[in-house]
Scaffold this motif. Structure first.
Motif, PDB file in Angstrom:
ATOM      1  N   LEU A  71      20.697  -7.213  46.846  1.00  0.00           N
ATOM      2  CA  LEU A  71      20.827  -8.457  46.089  1.00  0.00           C
ATOM      3  C   LEU A  71      21.837  -8.331  44.953  1.00  0.00           C
ATOM      4  CD1 LEU A  71      19.565 -11.268  46.156  1.00  0.00           C
ATOM      5  CD2 LEU A  71      17.773 -10.433  44.662  1.00  0.00           C
ATOM      6  N   ILE A  72      22.004  -7.130  44.408  1.00  0.00           N
ATOM      7  CA  ILE A  72      22.877  -6.915  43.258  1.00  0.00           C
ATOM      8  C   ILE A  72      24.316  -7.297  43.604  1.00  0.00           C
ATOM      9  CG2 ILE A  72      23.842  -5.165  41.726  1.00  0.00           C
ATOM     10  CD1 ILE A  72      21.121  -3.733  41.916  1.00  0.00           C
ATOM     11  N   GLY A  73      24.912  -8.094  42.727  1.00  0.00           N
ATOM     12  CA  GLY A  73      26.298  -8.515  42.909  1.00  0.00           C
ATOM     13  C   GLY A  73      26.454 -10.001  42.649  1.00  0.00           C
ATOM     14  N   SER A  74      27.607 -10.523  43.014  1.00  0.00           N
ATOM     15  CA  SER A  74      27.919 -11.935  42.807  1.00  0.00           C
ATOM     16  C   SER A  74      27.900 -12.671  44.131  1.00  0.00           C
ATOM     17  CB  SER A  74      29.304 -12.078  42.173  1.00  0.00           C
ATOM     18  OG  SER A  74      29.329 -11.468  40.903  1.00  0.00           O
ATOM     19  N   TRP A  75      27.318 -13.875  44.102  1.00  0.00           N
ATOM     20  CA  TRP A  75      27.169 -14.700  45.293  1.00  0.00           C
ATOM     21  C   TRP A  75      27.647 -16.114  44.970  1.00  0.00           C
ATOM     22  CZ3 TRP A  75      25.001 -12.284  49.580  1.00  0.00           C
ATOM     23  CH2 TRP A  75      24.361 -11.067  49.344  1.00  0.00           C
ATOM     24  N   GLU A  76      28.468 -16.687  45.858  1.00  0.00           N
ATOM     25  CA  GLU A  76      28.971 -18.042  45.638  1.00  0.00           C
ATOM     26  C   GLU A  76      28.371 -19.004  46.658  1.00  0.00           C
ATOM     27  OE1 GLU A  76      33.160 -19.829  44.304  1.00  0.00           O
ATOM     28  OE2 GLU A  76      33.209 -18.900  46.295  1.00  0.00           O
ATOM     29  N   TYR A  77      27.989 -20.172  46.162  1.00  0.00           N
ATOM     30  CA  TYR A  77      27.352 -21.210  46.985  1.00  0.00           C
ATOM     31  C   TYR A  77      28.277 -21.631  48.131  1.00  0.00           C
ATOM     32  CZ  TYR A  77      25.215 -25.718  48.142  1.00  0.00           C
ATOM     33  OH  TYR A  77      24.629 -26.774  48.787  1.00  0.00           O
ATOM     34  N   ARG A  78      27.692 -21.775  49.341  1.00  0.00           N
ATOM     35  CA  ARG A  78      28.462 -22.187  50.515  1.00  0.00           C
ATOM     36  C   ARG A  78      27.869 -23.408  51.206  1.00  0.00           C
ATOM     37  NH1 ARG A  78      31.891 -19.794  48.441  1.00  0.00           N
ATOM     38  NH2 ARG A  78      33.023 -18.018  49.271  1.00  0.00           N
ATOM     39  N   GLY A  79      26.737 -23.904  50.725  1.00  0.00           N
ATOM     40  CA  GLY A  79      26.208 -25.119  51.327  1.00  0.00           C
ATOM     41  C   GLY A  79      24.716 -25.067  51.543  1.00  0.00           C
ATOM     42  N   THR A  80      24.182 -26.228  51.922  1.00  0.00           N
ATOM     43  CA  THR A  80      22.763 -26.390  52.188  1.00  0.00           C
ATOM     44  C   THR A  80      22.587 -26.971  53.575  1.00  0.00           C
ATOM     45  OG1 THR A  80      22.279 -26.756  49.858  1.00  0.00           O
ATOM     46  CG2 THR A  80      20.639 -27.538  51.427  1.00  0.00           C
ATOM     47  N   ASP A  81      21.734 -26.348  54.359  1.00  0.00           N
ATOM     48  CA  ASP A  81      21.360 -26.894  55.658  1.00  0.00           C
ATOM     49  C   ASP A  81      20.021 -27.589  55.505  1.00  0.00           C
ATOM     50  OD1 ASP A  81      23.583 -25.853  56.940  1.00  0.00           O
ATOM     51  OD2 ASP A  81      22.553 -24.004  57.509  1.00  0.00           O
ATOM     52  N   CYS A  82      19.946 -28.840  55.923  1.00  0.00           N
ATOM     53  CA  CYS A  82      18.691 -29.577  55.860  1.00  0.00           C
ATOM     54  C   CYS A  82      18.875 -30.918  56.570  1.00  0.00           C
ATOM     55  CB  CYS A  82      18.243 -29.812  54.416  1.00  0.00           C
ATOM     56  SG  CYS A  82      19.333 -30.885  53.478  1.00  0.00           S
ATOM     57  N   TYR A  83      17.793 -31.674  56.612  1.00  0.00           N
ATOM     58  CA  TYR A  83      17.873 -33.042  57.115  1.00  0.00           C
ATOM     59  C   TYR A  83      18.195 -33.941  55.934  1.00  0.00           C
ATOM     60  CZ  TYR A  83      15.827 -31.309  61.393  1.00  0.00           C
ATOM     61  OH  TYR A  83      15.600 -30.618  62.547  1.00  0.00           O
ATOM     62  N   CYS A  84      19.372 -33.738  55.376  1.00  0.00           N
ATOM     63  CA  CYS A  84      19.776 -34.507  54.204  1.00  0.00           C
ATOM     64  C   CYS A  84      21.229 -34.966  54.394  1.00  0.00           C
ATOM     65  CB  CYS A  84      19.633 -33.674  52.933  1.00  0.00           C
ATOM     66  SG  CYS A  84      20.432 -32.062  53.005  1.00  0.00           S
ATOM     67  N   GLU A  85      21.668 -35.788  53.497  1.00  0.00           N
ATOM     68  CA  GLU A  85      23.033 -36.303  53.572  1.00  0.00           C
ATOM     69  C   GLU A  85      24.014 -35.174  53.286  1.00  0.00           C
ATOM     70  OE1 GLU A  85      25.659 -39.564  51.152  1.00  0.00           O
ATOM     71  OE2 GLU A  85      23.538 -39.966  51.454  1.00  0.00           O
TER      72      GLU A  85
END
Length: 131
Positions: free
Chosen positions: A27-41
């Motif tokens: 887990l240690i380190g940097s993580w950048e958001y790439r999106g959300t999977d869901c039943y959403c817009e």
């Protein structure tokens, strides 16, 4: 003979003890958001999920920082625990309420947060990529 048998059973049981604390090294380190999977817009602004979007979580051994374009949004402590053989949980800021403990997994360079239940069929999955 009975003592030897009991000692053998005890040795096997102790060696099978499961560690409820996962190794945070992945887990240690940097993580950048790439999106959300869901039943959403789907997002209207695709730059919000592309590389360089600036939505970053940085983990150390026991602290985290949430950043948005070099601005600190939130920081604090976290801890993880193994829920079962297949699932791990993360708890931010010692908040032990059921709605605050989140399931997660790491596969390769992708960190996925699932929410408060492990792998809900219709629940959102937030994906982050290791930088």
């Amino acid at each position: 003979m009975k003592k030897l048998f009991l000692f053998g059973i005890l040795a096997v049981l102790l060696s099978c003890k499961k560690d409820k604390t996962p190794n945070n090294d992945q887990l240690i380190g940097s993580w950048e958001y790439r999106g959300t999977d869901c039943y959403c817009e789907p997002p209207k602004d695709l730059s919000a999920v592309q590389a360089g979007n600036g939505n970053i979580i940085v983990f150390t051994a026991n602290t985290y920082k949430r950043m948005h374009k070099d601005t600190l949004i939130k920081s604090g402590n976290y801890r993880t625990r193994r829920y079962d053989n297949a699932h791990e949980q993360i708890m931010f800021d010692n908040d032990t309420s059921a709605n605050s403990i989140t399931f997660f997994k790491i596969e390769g360079k992708i960190l996925t947060f699932y929410g408060t239940v492990p792998l809900a069929a219709d629940g959102p999955e937030d994906h982050y990529e290791r930088l």
